[in-house]
Design an enzyme around this catalytic site. Structure first.
Site, short mmCIF file in Angstrom:
data_model
loop_
_atom_site.label_atom_id
_atom_site.label_comp_id
_atom_site.label_asym_id
_atom_site.label_seq_id
_atom_site.Cartn_x
_atom_site.Cartn_y
_atom_site.Cartn_z
N HIS A 140 0.59 -1.41 0.46
CA HIS A 140 0.22 0.05 0.20
C HIS A 140 1.14 1.22 0.14
O HIS A 140 2.16 1.25 0.66
CB HIS A 140 -1.19 -0.11 0.97
CG HIS A 140 -0.58 0.16 2.91
ND1 HIS A 140 0.19 1.48 3.41
CD2 HIS A 140 -0.10 -0.77 3.18
CE1 HIS A 140 0.25 0.94 4.14
NE2 HIS A 140 0.91 -0.39 4.92
N ASP A 142 -0.34 4.26 1.44
CA ASP A 142 -0.41 5.22 2.27
C ASP A 142 0.22 4.95 3.50
O ASP A 142 0.82 4.24 3.30
CB ASP A 142 -2.08 5.96 2.25
CG ASP A 142 -2.69 4.15 2.66
OD1 ASP A 142 -2.18 3.16 2.41
OD2 ASP A 142 -3.30 4.69 4.13
N ASP A 172 6.68 0.84 6.72
CA ASP A 172 4.91 0.16 6.53
C ASP A 172 4.87 1.41 5.29
O ASP A 172 4.56 2.99 6.37
CB ASP A 172 4.11 0.69 8.01
CG ASP A 172 2.60 0.15 7.57
OD1 ASP A 172 2.15 -0.64 6.63
OD2 ASP A 172 2.27 0.80 8.50
N GLU A 206 -5.35 1.58 2.72
CA GLU A 206 -5.22 0.58 3.30
C GLU A 206 -5.06 1.28 4.70
O GLU A 206 -5.24 0.10 5.85
CB GLU A 206 -3.03 -0.18 3.46
CG GLU A 206 -3.66 -1.53 4.55
CD GLU A 206 -2.83 -1.45 5.45
OE1 GLU A 206 -2.95 -2.14 6.22
OE2 GLU A 206 -2.43 -0.37 5.37
N GLU A 207 -4.43 2.23 5.63
CA GLU A 207 -4.99 2.72 6.61
C GLU A 207 -5.45 3.22 7.19
O GLU A 207 -5.76 3.11 8.54
CB GLU A 207 -2.69 3.75 6.58
CG GLU A 207 -1.93 3.60 6.67
CD GLU A 207 -1.17 2.81 7.35
OE1 GLU A 207 -2.07 2.24 8.37
OE2 GLU A 207 0.28 2.46 7.64
N ASP A 233 1.36 -10.37 1.59
CA ASP A 233 1.28 -8.90 1.75
C ASP A 233 2.40 -8.63 2.77
O ASP A 233 2.84 -9.37 3.58
CB ASP A 233 -0.18 -8.51 1.91
CG ASP A 233 -0.52 -7.63 2.34
OD1 ASP A 233 -0.06 -6.33 1.78
OD2 ASP A 233 -1.73 -7.48 2.65
N HIS A 479 4.48 3.45 12.95
CA HIS A 479 3.33 4.44 13.31
C HIS A 479 3.94 4.82 14.21
O HIS A 479 3.33 6.03 14.98
CB HIS A 479 2.07 3.50 13.69
CG HIS A 479 1.14 2.70 12.34
ND1 HIS A 479 -0.14 2.37 12.45
CD2 HIS A 479 1.49 1.97 11.06
CE1 HIS A 479 -0.13 2.24 11.74
NE2 HIS A 479 0.49 1.64 10.50
#
Length: 519
Positions: A140, A142, A172, A206-207, A233, A479
């Site tokens: 992903h 984002d 991520d 995705e987030e 994934d 994150h």
């Protein structure tokens, strides 16, 4: 006197019997420990070539190229705050950036590129053998928001310090986005022509759930009648020094992922002037409810789900006495779960976790808040149902004034296969062996949610793994603040996808490598 001697004799016989039983019991534990072969653990075979046509010995110029391309991607702030608040201009910039750094991918007559849902990408790479079932690699674009003032460097600067690249997305998940495309770019530059067709799906949200990006990519593929051999994934990694008692790195291929439930807690009371406050305010009532949830975690469920396979597969690699414990979870699971719940990183494998993520209340400093609302996110252990969770939440709070409402719920995903007949798992495992020959490869559980959830109708073989190396201090960076990855590790990630694409061309399973780290 005779009675006394008789009692002594009986006591001695009893002690001898108990001692013998104990020794037999210990012997049984040790025999099981050193002969234990968990379900799904394939036997090692003789070492064979992985059949790779092109070696991933990148030139100095190529190493510079892959680093520049990755840095450029990190500088594009593709932040998603919620389903309706995302950086569309950054996503458009990213769309225009990809052809500039991957010209071979976009120019190849083997590759079809489509824009899905305005910002997501679907690449179809045509193989020469139409009888082979295709697979898909997904990632992903984002990233989550940042608190820039807390970072040591600007979070979208892609600055390099002491062999590390800093920036939101390094872990991520732009490392997967760019690693997959970079691996394909280098292969196409070398004249590679795949035997097995495959897809690359890059979602843009995705987030915040993936309901526009990944969901629409999956819908497009399903409308074309596509059935996939396997999916890979993000969602797990190579753990270094995180698992107690394990001296080697552990490459964990997640075969399932935890579901989640987001619940709203709300309290409505009367309002008024702060000079005449009630005995309990809406804020106080709700704060008490939230505090109860934090102080009373959900019950331990360790050993009842796919996380059991992780520790059973690692048992032969652990130091004594941990190897005995992990090979005999039928006996020691309660003890292990109590040990694991002491750290957030391992507590997430033990139970459904509780995280209070939002609290909203109050309208003015001198006005009693008429209402208060909190959001609680639960990551569900695979055997924990929503009905059970709601019953436990209600019991813990035990206050009818607190209204409980389910905002969103996704059950845990089924467990994919990981035995010696599982094509996708064994291809991923063999590729890990190409790049990280000393790592222990094991199935495991993804504790977060991924875009994988949207592809369940296309294949049952859903795997989550990115070969990023995580140490204990790196876990808080995901994150979090000062997210980073080593330059060397990113090069290894590109090498991984470079090999994976070639390894997937096998007509049947590649033979596992016959080294001590194979499980």
């Amino acid at each position: 006197m005779k009675a006394t001697k008789s009692k002594v004799r009986i006591a001695a016989i009893t002690m001898l019997a108990l001692g013998s039983a104990f020794l037999i019991f210990v012997a049984a534990l040790l025999i099981r420990t050193y002969t234990f072969n968990p379900a799904g653990k394939p036997a090692a075979s003789s070492a064979t070539s992985q059949g790779i046509t092109f070696s991933a010995n990148f030139s100095l110029a190529e190493r510079g190229q892959l680093l520049r391309a990755f840095k450029g991607a990190l500088r594009i702030a593709t932040v998603s705050r919620n389903a309706t608040d995302f950086n569309s201009s950054a996503l458009e910039e990213f769309r225009d950036y990809l052809p500039k750094v991957f010209p071979a991918v976009f120019a190849s007559n083997l590759v079809r590129h489509e824009i899905i849902a305005n910002y997501s990408h679907l690449f179809t790479v045509r193989g020469s053998n139409g009888s082979l079932q295709p697979y898909i690699l997904i990632a992903h674009l984002d990233v989550v928001p940042v608190l820039e003032e807390e970072w040591e460097v600007p979070p979208f600067s892609a600055e390099e310090h002491n062999g590390y690249l800093y920036g939101r997305g390094t872990l991520d998940d732009k490392l997967s986005v760019m690693g997959i495309l970079q691996g394909l770019e280098f292969l196409l530059e070398r004249g590679y022509k795949p035997g097995r067709s495959f897809y690359i799906g890059l979602g843009h949200d995705e987030e915040v759930g993936g309901n526009h990006g990944a969901r629409n990519i999956a819908t497009v593929l399903q409308s074309r009648g596509v059935k996939l051999s396997f999916l890979l994934d993000e969602g797990s990694a190579i753990l270094d020094g995180i698992i107690p008692g394990l001296e080697k790195q552990a490459a964990v291929i997640a075969t399932s992922e935890k579901g989640y439930a987001t619940i709203s807690l709300s309290v409505t009371t009367g309002t008024g002037h702060s000079s005449m406050p009630p005995m309990e305010s809406s804020i106080g009532i709700l704060a008490t409810a939230v505090s109860k949830l934090e102080k009373n975690p959900m019950p331990r469920m360790f050993g009842q789900g796919p996380e059991r396979g992780l520790f059973e597969h690692l048992s032969s690699q652990l130091r004594f006495p941990l190897n005995v414990v992990m090979a005999n979870l039928w006996l020691f699971a309660p003890l292990v779960s109590r040990m694991m719940e002491k750290k957030p990183s391992t507590n997430s494998l033990v139970r459904t976790t509780t995280a209070v993520t939002e609290f909203h209340a109050g309208i003015k400093a001198n006005v009693i808040a008429p209402s208060a609302r909190a959001t609680v996110n639960f990551r569900l252990h695979p055997v924990h149902t929503l009905e059970e969770l709601l019953h436990q939440v209600q019991y813990i709070i035990s206050d009818e004034r607190v209204k409980i409402e389910v905002l969103e719920h996704h059950p845990s995903l089924p467990m994919s296969s990981y035995d010696d007949t599982s094509f996708g798992y064994q291809v991923i495992k063999a590729t890990i062996g190409n790049i990280f020959p000393e790592a222990v490869v094991t199935p495991g559980l993804c504790v977060a949610s991924t875009d994988t959830i949207h592809y369940q109708n296309l294949t049952r073989e859903l795997y989550r793994f990115t070969p990023m190396i995580l140490k204990q201090e790196d876990l808080s960076r995901i994150h979090g603040v000062n997210e980073r990855i080593s330059v060397r590790n990113y090069e290894e990630i590109v090498q991984f996808y470079f090999h994976l694409i070639q390894n997937s061309d096998f007509l049947s399973l590649p033979h596992p490598r016959s080294t001590s780290h194979d499980l």
